[in-house]
Design a protein around this motif. Structure first.
Motif, PDB file in Angstrom:
ATOM      1  N   GLU A  59      10.196  42.024  16.036  1.00 21.96           N
ATOM      2  CA  GLU A  59      10.499  42.087  14.606  1.00 21.96           C
ATOM      3  C   GLU A  59       9.266  41.739  13.772  1.00 21.96           C
ATOM      4  OE1 GLU A  59      14.142  41.568  16.936  1.00 21.96           O
ATOM      5  OE2 GLU A  59      12.343  40.334  16.843  1.00 21.96           O
ATOM      6  N   ALA A  60       8.540  40.715  14.195  1.00 25.66           N
ATOM      7  CA  ALA A  60       7.324  40.331  13.471  1.00 25.66           C
ATOM      8  C   ALA A  60       6.276  41.431  13.557  1.00 25.66           C
ATOM      9  CB  ALA A  60       6.766  39.021  14.025  1.00 25.66           C
ATOM     10  N   ALA A  61       6.105  42.014  14.724  1.00 19.65           N
ATOM     11  CA  ALA A  61       5.130  43.097  14.895  1.00 19.65           C
ATOM     12  C   ALA A  61       5.467  44.271  13.989  1.00 19.65           C
ATOM     13  CB  ALA A  61       5.078  43.531  16.358  1.00 19.65           C
ATOM     14  N   GLU A  62       6.728  44.653  13.980  1.00 23.63           N
ATOM     15  CA  GLU A  62       7.156  45.790  13.154  1.00 23.63           C
ATOM     16  C   GLU A  62       7.026  45.475  11.671  1.00 23.63           C
ATOM     17  OE1 GLU A  62      11.070  46.624  14.631  1.00 23.63           O
ATOM     18  OE2 GLU A  62      10.285  47.315  16.560  1.00 23.63           O
ATOM     19  N   ALA A  63       7.387  44.262  11.271  1.00 17.61           N
ATOM     20  CA  ALA A  63       7.283  43.871   9.863  1.00 17.61           C
ATOM     21  C   ALA A  63       5.823  43.852   9.418  1.00 17.61           C
ATOM     22  CB  ALA A  63       7.926  42.503   9.644  1.00 17.61           C
ATOM     23  N   PHE A  64       4.950  43.351  10.271  1.00 20.71           N
ATOM     24  CA  PHE A  64       3.533  43.323   9.932  1.00 20.71           C
ATOM     25  C   PHE A  64       3.019  44.735   9.670  1.00 20.71           C
ATOM     26  CE2 PHE A  64      -0.943  43.577  10.711  1.00 20.71           C
ATOM     27  CZ  PHE A  64      -1.432  42.516   9.978  1.00 20.71           C
ATOM     28  N   VAL A  65       3.286  45.634  10.580  1.00 17.51           N
ATOM     29  CA  VAL A  65       2.797  47.006  10.451  1.00 17.51           C
ATOM     30  C   VAL A  65       3.367  47.683   9.198  1.00 17.51           C
ATOM     31  CG1 VAL A  65       2.831  49.301  11.508  1.00 17.51           C
ATOM     32  CG2 VAL A  65       2.343  47.278  12.908  1.00 17.51           C
ATOM     33  N   ARG A  66       4.651  47.484   8.944  1.00 17.49           N
ATOM     34  CA  ARG A  66       5.286  48.111   7.771  1.00 17.49           C
ATOM     35  C   ARG A  66       4.595  47.755   6.459  1.00 17.49           C
ATOM     36  NH1 ARG A  66      10.119  47.017  10.267  1.00 17.49           N
ATOM     37  NH2 ARG A  66      10.396  45.101   9.087  1.00 17.49           N
ATOM     38  N   GLY A  67       4.089  46.525   6.355  1.00 16.72           N
ATOM     39  CA  GLY A  67       3.484  46.099   5.102  1.00 16.72           C
ATOM     40  C   GLY A  67       1.987  45.899   5.143  1.00 16.72           C
ATOM     41  N   ASP A  68       1.343  46.282   6.226  1.00 15.88           N
ATOM     42  CA  ASP A  68      -0.093  46.052   6.361  1.00 15.88           C
ATOM     43  C   ASP A  68      -0.876  46.981   5.439  1.00 15.88           C
ATOM     44  OD1 ASP A  68      -2.651  45.383   7.148  1.00 15.88           O
ATOM     45  OD2 ASP A  68      -2.513  46.374   9.099  1.00 15.88           O
ATOM     46  N   PRO A  69      -1.726  46.423   4.576  1.00 22.49           N
ATOM     47  CA  PRO A  69      -2.529  47.260   3.684  1.00 22.49           C
ATOM     48  C   PRO A  69      -3.401  48.286   4.423  1.00 22.49           C
ATOM     49  CG  PRO A  69      -2.557  45.013   2.921  1.00 22.49           C
ATOM     50  CD  PRO A  69      -1.885  45.001   4.267  1.00 22.49           C
ATOM     51  N   PHE A  70      -3.844  47.982   5.623  1.00 17.77           N
ATOM     52  CA  PHE A  70      -4.609  48.972   6.383  1.00 17.77           C
ATOM     53  C   PHE A  70      -3.742  50.177   6.735  1.00 17.77           C
ATOM     54  CE2 PHE A  70      -8.433  46.545   8.405  1.00 17.77           C
ATOM     55  CZ  PHE A  70      -8.925  46.260   7.141  1.00 17.77           C
ATOM     56  N   VAL A  71      -2.500  49.948   7.072  1.00 15.32           N
ATOM     57  CA  VAL A  71      -1.579  51.052   7.377  1.00 15.32           C
ATOM     58  C   VAL A  71      -1.217  51.793   6.095  1.00 15.32           C
ATOM     59  CG1 VAL A  71       0.721  51.631   8.249  1.00 15.32           C
ATOM     60  CG2 VAL A  71      -0.666  49.909   9.437  1.00 15.32           C
ATOM     61  N   LEU A  72      -0.850  51.042   5.058  1.00  9.66           N
ATOM     62  CA  LEU A  72      -0.414  51.655   3.804  1.00  9.66           C
ATOM     63  C   LEU A  72      -1.521  52.460   3.119  1.00  9.66           C
ATOM     64  CD1 LEU A  72       1.629  48.641   2.399  1.00  9.66           C
ATOM     65  CD2 LEU A  72       2.498  50.706   3.542  1.00  9.66           C
ATOM     66  N   ASN A  73      -2.773  52.132   3.415  1.00  8.29           N
ATOM     67  CA  ASN A  73      -3.908  52.830   2.788  1.00  8.29           C
ATOM     68  C   ASN A  73      -4.664  53.718   3.771  1.00  8.29           C
ATOM     69  OD1 ASN A  73      -4.081  51.787  -0.102  1.00  8.29           O
ATOM     70  ND2 ASN A  73      -3.741  49.932   1.088  1.00  8.29           N
ATOM     71  N   SER A  74      -3.968  54.140   4.811  1.00  5.76           N
ATOM     72  CA  SER A  74      -4.480  55.150   5.757  1.00  5.76           C
ATOM     73  C   SER A  74      -5.750  54.739   6.495  1.00  5.76           C
ATOM     74  CB  SER A  74      -4.696  56.482   5.035  1.00  5.76           C
ATOM     75  OG  SER A  74      -3.497  56.909   4.438  1.00  5.76           O
ATOM     76  N   MET A  75      -5.863  53.446   6.815  1.00  8.26           N
ATOM     77  CA  MET A  75      -6.996  52.983   7.609  1.00  8.26           C
ATOM     78  C   MET A  75      -6.710  53.138   9.111  1.00  8.26           C
ATOM     79  SD  MET A  75      -8.786  52.118   5.011  1.00  8.26           S
ATOM     80  CE  MET A  75     -10.068  52.219   6.163  1.00  8.26           C
ATOM     81  N   VAL A  76      -5.462  53.448   9.416  1.00  5.38           N
ATOM     82  CA  VAL A  76      -4.987  53.564  10.792  1.00  5.38           C
ATOM     83  C   VAL A  76      -4.444  54.969  10.997  1.00  5.38           C
ATOM     84  CG1 VAL A  76      -3.342  52.633  12.466  1.00  5.38           C
ATOM     85  CG2 VAL A  76      -4.396  51.108  10.790  1.00  5.38           C
ATOM     86  N   ARG A  77      -4.795  55.572  12.122  1.00  6.20           N
ATOM     87  CA  ARG A  77      -4.272  56.909  12.444  1.00  6.20           C
ATOM     88  C   ARG A  77      -2.777  56.820  12.726  1.00  6.20           C
ATOM     89  NH1 ARG A  77      -8.543  60.217  13.301  1.00  6.20           N
ATOM     90  NH2 ARG A  77     -10.384  59.285  14.245  1.00  6.20           N
ATOM     91  N   ALA A  78      -2.056  57.817  12.306  1.00  7.04           N
ATOM     92  CA  ALA A  78      -0.634  57.898  12.630  1.00  7.04           C
ATOM     93  C   ALA A  78      -0.477  58.121  14.119  1.00  7.04           C
ATOM     94  CB  ALA A  78       0.019  59.031  11.844  1.00  7.04           C
ATOM     95  N   GLY A  79       0.467  57.414  14.715  1.00  8.43           N
ATOM     96  CA  GLY A  79       0.684  57.519  16.157  1.00  8.43           C
ATOM     97  C   GLY A  79       1.368  58.764  16.491  1.00  8.43           C
TER      98      GLY A  79
END
Length: 79
Positions: A59-79
């Protein structure tokens, strides 16, 4: 049991990440203070090898990813 999140860096992450790093760092600190983020870091070459984080719960891992600014701002490739 531990839960590991792997990030694959988006193109040109070194140039784009500094703008979003303060908010990303604040999120890391928040989860670390809660005790749900155990460790985090990049591999030898963040652009090519990405990074990982280890959490205490899925749950913590998923919550982190959902709100991570790196994810939200496309710093991470979509899986």
């Amino acid at each position: 049991m531990k839960y590991v999140v792997f990030y694959d860096s988006a193109d040109d992450v070194a140039a784009k990440a500094p703008a979003h790093y303060p908010a990303h760092r604040a999120r890391l600190d928040e989860f670390h203070t809660r005790g749900t983020l155990l460790m985090v870091g990049t591999f030898a070459n963040a652009q090519e090898d990405g990074s990982m984080a280890v959490f205490t719960t899925s749950e913590a891992a998923e919550a982190f990813v959902r709100g991570d600014p790196f994810v939200l701002n496309s710093m991470v490739r979509a899986g």
